[in-house]
Design a protein around this motif. Structure first.
Motif, PDB file in Angstrom:
ATOM      1  N   GLY A 125       0.790  -1.227   0.000  1.00 36.83           N
ATOM      2  CA  GLY A 125       0.000   0.000   0.000  1.00 36.83           C
ATOM      3  C   GLY A 125       0.814   1.265   0.000  1.00 36.83           C
ATOM      4  N   ILE A 126       2.077   1.194  -0.399  1.00 34.87           N
ATOM      5  CA  ILE A 126       2.918   2.394  -0.427  1.00 34.87           C
ATOM      6  C   ILE A 126       2.814   3.019  -1.813  1.00 34.87           C
ATOM      7  CG2 ILE A 126       5.240   3.306  -0.100  1.00 34.87           C
ATOM      8  CD1 ILE A 126       5.827   0.984   1.737  1.00 34.87           C
ATOM      9  N   TYR A 127       1.870   3.934  -1.955  1.00 35.84           N
ATOM     10  CA  TYR A 127       1.676   4.713  -3.164  1.00 35.84           C
ATOM     11  C   TYR A 127       1.985   6.169  -2.834  1.00 35.84           C
ATOM     12  CZ  TYR A 127      -0.818   0.690  -5.146  1.00 35.84           C
ATOM     13  OH  TYR A 127      -1.152  -0.544  -5.613  1.00 35.84           O
ATOM     14  N   PRO A 128       2.092   6.998  -3.860  1.00 38.63           N
ATOM     15  CA  PRO A 128       2.402   8.398  -3.560  1.00 38.63           C
ATOM     16  C   PRO A 128       1.411   9.096  -2.638  1.00 38.63           C
ATOM     17  CG  PRO A 128       2.821   7.954  -5.869  1.00 38.63           C
ATOM     18  CD  PRO A 128       2.183   6.716  -5.298  1.00 38.63           C
ATOM     19  N   GLN A 129       0.094   8.789  -2.728  1.00 38.03           N
ATOM     20  CA  GLN A 129      -0.839   9.583  -1.946  1.00 38.03           C
ATOM     21  C   GLN A 129      -2.147   8.836  -1.726  1.00 38.03           C
ATOM     22  OE1 GLN A 129      -0.129  12.658  -0.555  1.00 38.03           O
ATOM     23  NE2 GLN A 129      -2.050  12.283   0.504  1.00 38.03           N
ATOM     24  N   TYR A 130      -2.804   9.109  -0.594  1.00 45.86           N
ATOM     25  CA  TYR A 130      -4.155   8.629  -0.316  1.00 45.86           C
ATOM     26  C   TYR A 130      -5.101   9.233  -1.359  1.00 45.86           C
ATOM     27  CZ  TYR A 130      -8.594   8.119   2.171  1.00 45.86           C
ATOM     28  OH  TYR A 130      -9.886   7.819   2.509  1.00 45.86           O
ATOM     29  N   PRO A 131      -6.165   8.545  -1.852  1.00 47.15           N
ATOM     30  CA  PRO A 131      -6.759   7.328  -1.293  1.00 47.15           C
ATOM     31  C   PRO A 131      -6.186   6.032  -1.838  1.00 47.15           C
ATOM     32  CG  PRO A 131      -8.151   8.167  -3.026  1.00 47.15           C
ATOM     33  CD  PRO A 131      -6.985   9.124  -2.913  1.00 47.15           C
ATOM     34  N   HIS A 132      -5.258   6.093  -2.800  1.00 43.64           N
ATOM     35  CA  HIS A 132      -4.743   4.858  -3.375  1.00 43.64           C
ATOM     36  C   HIS A 132      -3.798   4.153  -2.398  1.00 43.64           C
ATOM     37  CE1 HIS A 132      -6.530   6.067  -7.142  1.00 43.64           C
ATOM     38  NE2 HIS A 132      -5.898   7.211  -7.077  1.00 43.64           N
ATOM     39  N   GLY A 133      -3.055   4.920  -1.624  1.00 44.80           N
ATOM     40  CA  GLY A 133      -2.089   4.335  -0.722  1.00 44.80           C
ATOM     41  C   GLY A 133      -2.657   4.146   0.671  1.00 44.80           C
ATOM     42  N   LEU A 134      -1.891   3.469   1.511  1.00 41.29           N
ATOM     43  CA  LEU A 134      -2.290   3.213   2.893  1.00 41.29           C
ATOM     44  C   LEU A 134      -1.442   3.996   3.887  1.00 41.29           C
ATOM     45  CD1 LEU A 134      -2.703  -0.690   2.740  1.00 41.29           C
ATOM     46  CD2 LEU A 134      -4.490   1.045   2.490  1.00 41.29           C
ATOM     47  N   SER A 287       6.345   9.982  -3.194  1.00 41.98           N
ATOM     48  CA  SER A 287       6.224  10.883  -4.343  1.00 41.98           C
ATOM     49  C   SER A 287       7.566  11.091  -5.028  1.00 41.98           C
ATOM     50  CB  SER A 287       5.638  12.225  -3.895  1.00 41.98           C
ATOM     51  OG  SER A 287       4.339  12.056  -3.353  1.00 41.98           O
ATOM     52  N   THR A 288       8.609  11.346  -4.247  1.00 41.14           N
ATOM     53  CA  THR A 288       9.918  11.607  -4.842  1.00 41.14           C
ATOM     54  C   THR A 288      10.539  10.334  -5.393  1.00 41.14           C
ATOM     55  OG1 THR A 288      10.905  11.395  -2.618  1.00 41.14           O
ATOM     56  CG2 THR A 288      10.378  13.617  -3.395  1.00 41.14           C
ATOM     57  N   TYR A 289      10.355   9.221  -4.685  1.00 36.38           N
ATOM     58  CA  TYR A 289      10.961   7.960  -5.137  1.00 36.38           C
ATOM     59  C   TYR A 289      10.383   7.523  -6.475  1.00 36.38           C
ATOM     60  CZ  TYR A 289      11.965   2.969  -5.404  1.00 36.38           C
ATOM     61  OH  TYR A 289      12.350   1.725  -5.842  1.00 36.38           O
ATOM     62  N   PHE A 290       9.071   7.492  -6.563  1.00 30.10           N
ATOM     63  CA  PHE A 290       8.451   7.028  -7.804  1.00 30.10           C
ATOM     64  C   PHE A 290       8.676   8.004  -8.951  1.00 30.10           C
ATOM     65  CE2 PHE A 290       5.824   4.478  -4.809  1.00 30.10           C
ATOM     66  CZ  PHE A 290       6.119   3.234  -5.338  1.00 30.10           C
ATOM     67  N   LEU A 291       8.771   9.286  -8.655  1.00 27.06           N
ATOM     68  CA  LEU A 291       9.047  10.261  -9.710  1.00 27.06           C
ATOM     69  C   LEU A 291      10.449  10.059 -10.275  1.00 27.06           C
ATOM     70  CD1 LEU A 291       8.397  12.785 -11.378  1.00 27.06           C
ATOM     71  CD2 LEU A 291       9.240  14.158  -9.462  1.00 27.06           C
ATOM     72  N   LEU A 292      11.452  10.021  -9.401  1.00 26.93           N
ATOM     73  CA  LEU A 292      12.842   9.918  -9.861  1.00 26.93           C
ATOM     74  C   LEU A 292      13.115   8.578 -10.547  1.00 26.93           C
ATOM     75  CD1 LEU A 292      14.702  11.537  -6.835  1.00 26.93           C
ATOM     76  CD2 LEU A 292      14.389  12.511  -9.098  1.00 26.93           C
ATOM     77  N   THR A 293      12.736   7.500  -9.893  1.00 27.83           N
ATOM     78  CA  THR A 293      13.011   6.188 -10.489  1.00 27.83           C
ATOM     79  C   THR A 293      12.134   5.936 -11.709  1.00 27.83           C
ATOM     80  OG1 THR A 293      11.446   5.126  -8.967  1.00 27.83           O
ATOM     81  CG2 THR A 293      13.760   5.213  -8.296  1.00 27.83           C
TER      82      THR A 293
END
Length: 347
Positions: A125-134, A287-293
Motif C-alpha cells: 500500500g505504499i503509493y504516492p498519496q491517499y486514497p490509493h495508498g495506505l 512521491s519523490t521515489y516514484f518520480l525519480l526512479t
C-alpha cells in the motif's frame, strides 16, 4: 612573370563543428537532459534534508542489496555497449551485435529488478498519496477511523458467506477481535479529546499494525510485559469478578495473542488485512521515489528500444557512429543512476 597569372587564394572553411552532426545533436540533447535531472535531483535533496521526518529504507521496503545489484548491472551494460562499438569499428558485425544484445539483456534485468521493487511497495500500500495508498503521516483520529472502517468492511464481507470456510472463519475471528479490543470506540473518544493517553493508544495501534524499524524491539517488549500482567490479573480474579471484567481481560489476551509471530506487525502476519500504516514522511518519500526512479526507468526503456532496433541491421563500421551516439546516451543513463542509488538507498 609567372606570378601574374595566379589568381587570389581561395580558402575553404568548415561550416560546422569538427564533429559529426549526429554526435553534435546527441551532446546538445544530453545537455538538456543534464539540466532536467539536475533540477529533479536538486529538488529531491532540498525536500529530503529539509523534511522533519524521513523513513528508513526498511520501513518502505527498500533493499540496499537490490539497489547495489542494479547499479552493478547498469555499469556492466555500459561496458558491453563500448565493446559493441569497438567490434563494429573492427569490422566484426556479428560480435558487435552480440555485445549489443547483451547490453539489451542487462538493461532488461535492471528494469525487471525495478519492477520487483515496485511490486513490493504496491503490495504494502505504499503509493504516492491517499486514497490509493495506505500511508499516513501520523497516528491521529483520521488514521484510527480508517483502520476501523477497513476492519468493518472486512467484517461485512466475511459475514455474507452462508457457509464460510475454515480460512474465512479465521479471518472473521481476527477481524472481530481487532474491532473489539484494538480499535475500540473508547480509544477513539480518548484520542478525540486530545489527551496524552489517547495519543499513546493510537501510537500503539499503529505499532501493532506496522511497527517502524526503531519500534519493533520496544513494542515487542511492551506487549510481552502487558501479556504477563494480564495473565497475573486473570489468575487473581475470583468468583466475585464481574463477567464484563473477565471478558475484557480474556479479550485483550486474545488480541495480544494475534501478534504472536508478528514481529513486523499485523499486516505482515495477515496479509489480507491491508490496514493503513503510519510512516512519518512516507507520502513525500513515495512521491519523490516514484518520480525519480520512474523518469529514469523511462529513459532506460527508450535505450532498450533503440538497442532492439539496432539488432535488425548490420553493425559494421558504417554503423559505428550510430552505436557511439546511443552509447553516449546509455552512459548518461548510467551516470544518473549512480547519483540516484546513494541518494535514494543510502541516505
Amino acid at each position: 612573370m609567372s606570378d601574374d597569372h595566379q589568381g587570389p587564394i581561395k580558402l575553404e572553411y568548415q561550416p560546422g563543428l569538427p564533429l559529426p552532426r549526429g554526435k553534435t545533436i546527441m551532446w546538445l540533447f544530453l545537455a538538456t537532459e543534464i539540466m532536467f535531472f539536475a533540477g529533479l535531483l536538486g529538488t529531491y535533496i532540498v525536500l529530503r534534508f529539509g523534511a522533519p521526518a524521513w523513513p528508513f529504507p526498511h520501513d518502505v521496503h527498500l533493499s540496499e542489496p537490490l539497489g547495489a545489484f542494479n547499479t552493478f548491472i547498469l555499469i556492466c551494460s555500459s561496458v558491453t555497449v563500448v565493446l559493441s562499438l569497438e567490434a563494429a569499428r573492427s569490422h566484426k558485425p556479428a560480435l558487435a551485435k552480440s555485445w549489443l544484445l547483451l547490453t539489451l539483456i542487462l538493461g532488461a534485468v535492471f528494469l525487471g529488478v525495478k519492477a520487483y521493487e515496485y511490486k513490493a511497495k504496491f503490495s504494502h500500500g505504499i503509493y504516492p498519496q491517499y486514497p490509493h495508498g495506505l500511508v499516513y503521516e501520523k497516528a491521529d483520529l483520521a488514521y484510527a477511523a480508517r483502520v476501523r472502517k477497513t476492519l468493518e468492511a472486512h467484517q461485512l464481507r466475511l459475514s455474507k458467506f452462508e457457509t464460510p470456510t475454515e480460512h474465512e472463519q479465521k479471518q472473521l475471528q481476527v477481524t472481530d477481535t481487532l474491532l473489539r479490543f484494538f480499535v475500540r470506540p473508547a480509544e477513539l473518544t480518548a484520542a478525540q479529546s486530545g489527551g496524552m493517553q489517547g495519543q499513546l493508544e493510537l501510537n500503539r495501534l499503529a505499532a501493532a499494525i506496522r511497527p517502524l524499524s526503531d519500534e519493533m524491539v520496544v513494542e515487542r517488549k511492551r506487549l510481552d510485559h502487558e501479556k504477563q500482567e494480564l495473565q497475573k490479573q486473570r489468575k487473581t480474579m475470583d468468583a466475585k469478578a464481574s463477567p464484563l471484567e473477565v471478558l475484557q481481560v480474556d479479550g485483550r489476551l486474545n488480541a495480544i495473542s494475534l501478534l504472536d509471530g508478528a514481529d513486523h506487525g499485523l499486516n505482515e502476519k495477515y496479509s489480507w488485512l491491508h490496514l493503513p500504516i503510519v510512516i512519518p514522511g512516507g507520502n513525500m518519500w513515495a512521491s519523490t521515489y516514484f518520480l525519480l526512479t520512474g523518469v529514469h526507468a523511462i529513459h532506460v526503456l527508450v535505450g532498450l528500444i533503440v538497442f532492439a532496433l539496432f539488432l535488425f541491421v548490420r553493425l559494421d563500421v558504417h554503423r559505428s557512429e550510430h552505436i557511439e551516439n546511443i552509447g553516449l546516451y546509455w552512459h548518461f543513463v548510467d551516470i544518473v543512476w549512480i547519483f540516484l542509488f546513494p541518494l535514494l538507498y543510502l541516505f
